[in-house]
Design a protein around this motif. Structure first.
Motif, short mmCIF file in Angstrom:
data_model
loop_
_atom_site.label_atom_id
_atom_site.label_comp_id
_atom_site.label_asym_id
_atom_site.label_seq_id
_atom_site.Cartn_x
_atom_site.Cartn_y
_atom_site.Cartn_z
N GLY A 17 0.83 -1.03 -0.11
CA GLY A 17 0.11 0.16 0.00
C GLY A 17 0.82 1.31 0.02
O GLY A 17 1.54 1.40 0.93
N GLY A 19 -0.01 4.59 0.41
CA GLY A 19 -0.40 5.71 0.91
C GLY A 19 0.67 6.24 1.60
O GLY A 19 1.88 5.94 1.57
N GLU A 40 1.91 -0.77 -4.69
CA GLU A 40 0.45 0.09 -4.86
C GLU A 40 -0.60 -0.49 -5.85
O GLU A 40 -0.08 -1.03 -6.93
CB GLU A 40 0.74 1.50 -4.94
CG GLU A 40 -0.20 2.40 -5.38
CD GLU A 40 -1.42 2.48 -4.22
OE1 GLU A 40 -1.21 2.33 -3.16
OE2 GLU A 40 -2.72 2.46 -4.59
N ARG A 42 -3.21 1.04 -7.07
CA ARG A 42 -3.68 1.89 -8.12
C ARG A 42 -2.35 2.23 -9.15
O ARG A 42 -1.20 1.82 -8.86
CB ARG A 42 -4.10 3.00 -7.50
CG ARG A 42 -5.32 2.75 -6.54
CD ARG A 42 -6.15 4.01 -6.24
NE ARG A 42 -6.82 4.74 -7.47
CZ ARG A 42 -6.98 5.93 -7.34
NH1 ARG A 42 -6.77 6.81 -6.43
NH2 ARG A 42 -7.47 6.37 -8.39
N GLY A 47 -2.66 6.86 -1.96
CA GLY A 47 -3.80 6.28 -1.16
C GLY A 47 -5.02 7.33 -1.24
O GLY A 47 -5.38 7.83 -2.14
N ALA A 48 -5.22 7.58 0.02
CA ALA A 48 -6.29 8.70 0.00
C ALA A 48 -5.61 10.07 -0.14
O ALA A 48 -6.52 10.97 -0.27
CB ALA A 48 -7.10 8.54 1.28
N SER A 253 2.26 13.32 -0.85
CA SER A 253 2.47 11.77 -1.10
C SER A 253 3.66 11.89 -2.17
O SER A 253 4.74 11.01 -2.19
CB SER A 253 1.29 10.96 -1.73
OG SER A 253 0.17 11.14 -0.98
N CYS A 303 -2.07 -0.41 4.76
CA CYS A 303 -3.33 -0.49 4.75
C CYS A 303 -4.05 -0.67 6.05
O CYS A 303 -3.41 -0.86 7.16
CB CYS A 303 -3.95 -1.71 3.92
SG CYS A 303 -2.88 -2.00 2.37
N ILE A 468 -10.23 3.44 -3.22
CA ILE A 468 -8.86 3.51 -2.59
C ILE A 468 -8.51 2.35 -1.74
O ILE A 468 -7.38 1.89 -1.40
CB ILE A 468 -9.22 4.63 -1.28
CG1 ILE A 468 -9.57 6.01 -2.31
CG2 ILE A 468 -7.68 5.25 -0.85
CD1 ILE A 468 -8.82 6.53 -3.02
N ILE A 470 -9.87 1.45 1.59
CA ILE A 470 -10.07 1.58 2.69
C ILE A 470 -11.24 0.63 3.31
O ILE A 470 -12.23 1.02 2.71
CB ILE A 470 -9.98 2.88 3.37
CG1 ILE A 470 -8.68 3.67 2.97
CG2 ILE A 470 -10.20 3.15 4.74
CD1 ILE A 470 -8.83 5.28 3.20
N HIS A 477 -9.00 5.01 8.93
CA HIS A 477 -8.76 3.62 9.19
C HIS A 477 -9.35 3.23 10.42
O HIS A 477 -8.44 2.52 11.36
CB HIS A 477 -7.26 3.26 9.16
CG HIS A 477 -6.51 3.40 7.80
ND1 HIS A 477 -5.43 2.78 7.72
CD2 HIS A 477 -6.99 4.06 6.86
CE1 HIS A 477 -4.96 3.05 6.20
NE2 HIS A 477 -6.08 3.73 5.86
N SER A 508 0.09 1.78 9.42
CA SER A 508 -0.86 2.56 8.80
C SER A 508 -1.61 3.61 9.76
O SER A 508 -1.31 3.53 11.00
CB SER A 508 -2.04 1.69 7.87
OG SER A 508 -2.62 1.05 8.91
#
Lengths: 535, 410
Positions: A17, A19, A40, A42, A47-48, A253, A303, A468, A470, A477, A508
């Motif tokens: 992850g 993020g 990752e 995506r 992440g968010a 990020s 995550c 995302i 989550i 989270h 996370s």
């Protein structure tokens, strides 16, 4: 450090992850010379905390949209300024009203006093006093977010020392503040604020910071505590309000990723994992959705705890009591996000113009009754028809977010319960109606809004979960209730980034000290891994 | 009573803070709102517009203008081509700094000189024997600084001068918002930026046109407070703050040579025939005494020091010009080895920056020094490390989109 190269265990750590916390953990590990791979799911990291251009020329901070608690020591350690991190302060917190100019809370105390006087001279005088008390309590609480969660059961010297320092800080507060601290941890936000203020137009927006990311109302017990988090916010190490990152939160990020890359970490996008690979109860790497296996000495999860353990590890591989605690862990996302691209600035009818009052955040929170009513609907599985909305116009703070003269509008919306009465998976059927409710609410204050909209993105908590990843779309989270913080985050006894699975670490927002663009969980987890010799 | 510049009526109208200060005998805005943060961030993220009119400005014309300026200026102005600007300084016969500023070559016999103070007397005294006319045009010529990453885009809206082709330290005549003037790619912020030179009677027209052109880009009118933070980030020294003009110094020790003030790079001792050279050659032989350095204060120490008093560190959004002593590392009980003259928290770099003049042997990169720092009325010290100057040096400062290939033109 393990040997590098083409042996069977080439990576010291795989971060699951990308993020901001995962990236931070990777950067810290790489900074210590470890061979690190970030995976990752995506096509972009963050992440968010991502910036995406979903409509040509307009950039959205898709999910999270402001920063406050990003730790200054992490900014320095990772050279984030050199990697392009730029944060500009929000200039105001504006709460519009339908029938009067509403309330602007300014960073300048004298300007603030003049503003609040119109509502209540008594409140105007109490406001700085309240700020000072909260500031003192925040100074008591703040060291906790820069160090390991305290462990009340441990007798090891370093834990006892940590407790002694906390106890010293607590004693130094004095009797009155200790009493206040206890009230803060037990009371509802509105009740707590009423001990200081009389104007509902002031109390309402102040109480909002107690409910953000929780499935609670402004009168619910325990919400006062989260107010304190607001007073811990800082930019540049001195206590102040909130900031907006130039380039949107994705730029935060990106800066962390650039730092991680410079330290030698490897980042792979479009690489969703299916499972964390276990061997004899120990994490030995990951299995990607495409079937590839990548080995590593340690696996670090960026995550959320539910996704990490219940999906990537599997309940059957967890100790029963740990799994049970996780199943009781409160995710229950309660907020959504609406991002708008605008052809022109939709002025507020009661405070027209594009002045400093809109160069901050705008809270649609006209009264405590309004907020409680918004919660009422959510309790029974419906989104609020008239929700609490926190608006920021990023294009006013960073001209690069929209073409000249055009604007983007970021709306954080609560309540949008993950668990709709008709089930979370029915969100796609309700998504646009939810978006309409948000726009209708805002248009009451900004009459030209509807005709100014060029593009609209609506994200329910279900969408956040889908896009995302989550669990239940909880922005933190897991709720930031006192029962899910400190040594109980995410599960009592497992707050120091270790997990019941040997070789698997949690870095996370679901780990201490919690959610928000803080980067503490990632940094503290990496430091603990290094200290423990796990990588 | 301070005088009003040609833009006073507009800046006074835009200003909600009533915060004026005196600058060279003129009233100049410190900031336009209760704080200067928005103006600072405009310089770094969009653009800021500053009334620069109080700057001392001279037109130097005539067949000997270049030769004359090459004598009183440290730079060899005879080599300055039309359309170029040179930054440099001016020394007295002892090689001590009088002032610093720019010389723009408008045509081979026309130069515009700027300085922080008025020097007509000095200029005329040294013009004997040269075919040169010197005019003090401070009161007739208004100047605007448009600084920031979007300054090119904004200025291009109101001028036909091809800004994409204008190089760093270039200058060109042209029409700006319909009036004739000059644009130079110069500034005091260390960012992409321009300075605009127009007759006072046209100043409002240009200022207003820039405000309109800049509106969709969040151009902000800026004052001296925001500028001060930006110039420290850029590592620029200020006469009267980081060094004192020799003409104001009552004691010899307070005077500085260009090398002492970090301006040694503007001096070419090989070149002969300019005021101050002989003394500076001597200095060179003995080795300079002082150096101007950029220091970064240790933030963790600042936090820890405040913690001792139970305080959170306080970061002022304003730059500080109160000079404080600098000691060798841990040497606070001994004699100071220099003084910190300007300092500021950099909101962009997230570093606490200091400009200091220190004894030469403490001026090397990486040298650790102790800088006086007051908390709760107590004088303590914080470690400051000598780092590279400029502190902030973005690529866009010098980048020219349509630059002629190297060697094609000079």
């Amino acid at each position: 450090m393990s040997a590098k190269g083409a042996d069977s265990n080439p990576y010291d750590a795989i971060v699951v992850g990308g993020g901001h916390n995962g990236l931070t953990a990777a950067a810290y590990l790489a900074r210590s010379g470890r061979k690190v791979l970030v995976l990752e799911r995506r096509h972009l990291v963050g992440g968010a905390a991502v910036t995406e251009e979903l409509y040509p020329g307009f950039k959205y901070s898709v999910c999270s949209y402001v920063v406050s608690l990003l730790r200054p020591w992490i900014i320095r350690d990772l050279n984030l300024s050199r990697h392009g991190l730029r944060i500009v302060p929000l200039e105001c917190s504006y709460t519009p009203q339908l029938d009067n100019p509403g309330l602007c809370r300014w960073p300048d105390p004298d300007q603030n006093r003049q503003e609040i006087r119109r509502l209540s001279p008594r409140d105007a005088d109490n406001y700085p006093e309240f700020g000072k008390l909260m500031g003192k309590l925040a100074r008591f609480a703040k060291p906790f977010i820069d160090e390991l969660a305290p462990d009340p059961t441990s007798l090891r010297p370093r834990d006892l020392w940590q407790f002694k320092r906390a106890a010293d800080r607590f004693r130094a507060l004095g009797d009155d503040l200790v009493a206040l601290q206890l009230k803060l941890t037990t009371m509802g936000g509105v009740d707590f604020l009423r001990e200081f203020f009389e104007s509902d137009q002031l109390i309402a927006p102040m109480s909002c910071s107690g409910i953000i990311g929780t499935m609670l109302g402004v009168n619910s017990p325990g919400t006062a505590y989260v107010l304190l988090h607001h007073y811990m916010g800082e930019i540049d190490g001195s206590s102040r309000a909130w900031g907006f990152p130039i380039g949107g939160t994705g730029a935060v990020s990106d800066a962390i990723a650039a730092s991680a890359l410079e330290f030698g970490a490897e980042i792979r996008c479009n690489a969703p994992i299916a499972n964390i690979r276990l061997k004899n109860g120990r994490a030995t790497g990951v299995i990607l959705e495409n079937g590839d296996e990548i080995a590593a000495r340690s696996v670090v999860s960026g995550c959320d705890p539910s996704l990490t353990f219940l999906r990537f590890v599997g309940k059957e591989n967890l100790p029963a009591d740990f799994a049970a605690s996780l199943e009781n862990y409160k995710n229950r996302g309660s907020s959504g996000k609406v991002n708008l691209a605008l052809d022109r600035f939709p002025e507020f009818v009661q405070r027209p113009g594009i002045g400093p009052h809109v160069r901050g955040d705008v809270a649609i929170a006209p009264s405590t009754e309004y907020l409680e009513t918004a919660y009422d609907e959510a309790k029974y599985g419906a989104f609020s028809q008239r929700p609490f909305i926190n608006v920021v116009f990023p294009s006013l703070l960073d001209p690069g977010m929209a073409p000249p003269g055009k604007h983007v509008m970021s709306c954080f919306v609560q309540y949008a319960p993950y668990d709709l009465a008709s089930g979370p998976e029915s969100w796609p059927d309700h998504r646009e109606a939810f978006g309409d409710a948000v726009v209708d609410t805002l248009a009451e204050y900004m009459p030209t809004l509807k005709e100014d909209i060029l593009h609209r993105q609506v994200l329910s908590p279900w969408d956040i979960e889908q896009e995302i990843g989550i669990t239940e779309g909880n922005i933190f989270h897991g709720e930031l209730g006192l029962e899910q913080l400190l040594f109980q985050r995410p599960v009592a006894g497992w707050a120091r980034y270790r997990t019941p699975i040997d070789g698997l670490w949690l870095a996370s927002s679901g780990a201490h000290p919690g959610g928000g663009i803080m980067a503490s969980p990632g940094a503290l987890a990496a430091k603990e891994m290094l200290r423990a010799g796990a990588v | 009573m301070p005088r009003k510049t040609a833009l006073f009526e507009r800046t006074a109208d835009l200003m909600t803070s009533v915060a004026w200060k005196e600058w060279a005998g003129y009233a100049a805005p410190c900031n336009f709102d209760a704080h200067s943060e928005r103006e600072y961030f405009a310089i770094r993220h969009s653009a800021g517009l500053l009334d620069l009119s109080p700057l001392a400005k001279y037109m130097v014309t005539g067949a000997d203008a270049a030769r004359y300026l090459a004598r009183i200026w440290t730079r060899d102005i005879t080599r300055l081509k039309p359309g170029r600007v040179a930054y440099g300084c001016m020394c007295d016969g002892d090689g001590k700094l009088l002032d610093d500023g720019t010389v723009a070559c408008l045509d081979p016999e026309t130069f515009r000189v700027t300085s922080s103070e008025a020097w007509l007397g000095w200029f005329e005294r040294h013009s004997r024997g040269y075919q040169v006319e010197i005019e003090d045009c401070t009161d007739r010529l208004a100047a605007l600084a448009l600084q920031g990453p979007l300054s090119r885009e904004i200025l291009q809206v109101v001028t036909e001068v091809d800004l994409d082709a204008m190089r760093f330290f270039g200058v060109a005549a042209g029409s700006i918002a319909g009036v004739n003037g000059w644009i130079s790619r110069t500034g005091y912020t260390g960012d992409l930026g321009y300075e605009i030179w127009i007759a006072c009677e046209d100043a409002l027209t240009v200022y207003d046109a820039l405000l309109v052109a800049g509106k969709p880009h969040y151009l902000e009118p800026i004052g001296l407070d925001a500028l001060d933070v930006a110039r420290i980030e850029a590592g620029f020294v200020m006469q009267g703050v980081d060094y004192i003009s020799a003409q104001h110094c009552l004691i010899e020790a307070r005077k500085s040579t260009p090398e002492d003030a970090g301006l040694g790079w503007t001096v070419n001792l090989e070149r002969v025939g300019w005021i101050g050279r002989e003394a500076l050659v001597q200095e060179q032989e003995q080795g300079p005494k002082w150096g101007l350095v950029g220091l970064e204060l240790d933030w963790a120490e600042i936090e820890a020091l405040h913690e001792e008093y139970g305080l959170p560190p306080h970061l002022s959004p304003l730059a500080c010009r109160n000079a404080v002593p600098v000691y060798s590392e841990g040497g606070a009980t001994e004699k100071p080895v220099g003084q910190a003259t300007s300092s500021s928290w950099s909101p962009t770099l997230k570093r606490y920056l200091v400009l200091a003049q220190v004894h030469r042997k403490y001026a090397d990169l990486g040298t650790r020094l102790s800088v006086e720092y007051t908390v709760e009325f107590e004088r303590r010290t914080i470690t400051g490390t000598v780092v590279e100057r400029p502190f902030f040096d973005p690529e866009r400062k010098t980048f020219t989109p349509k630059a002629a290939p190297k060697g094609a033109s000079r």
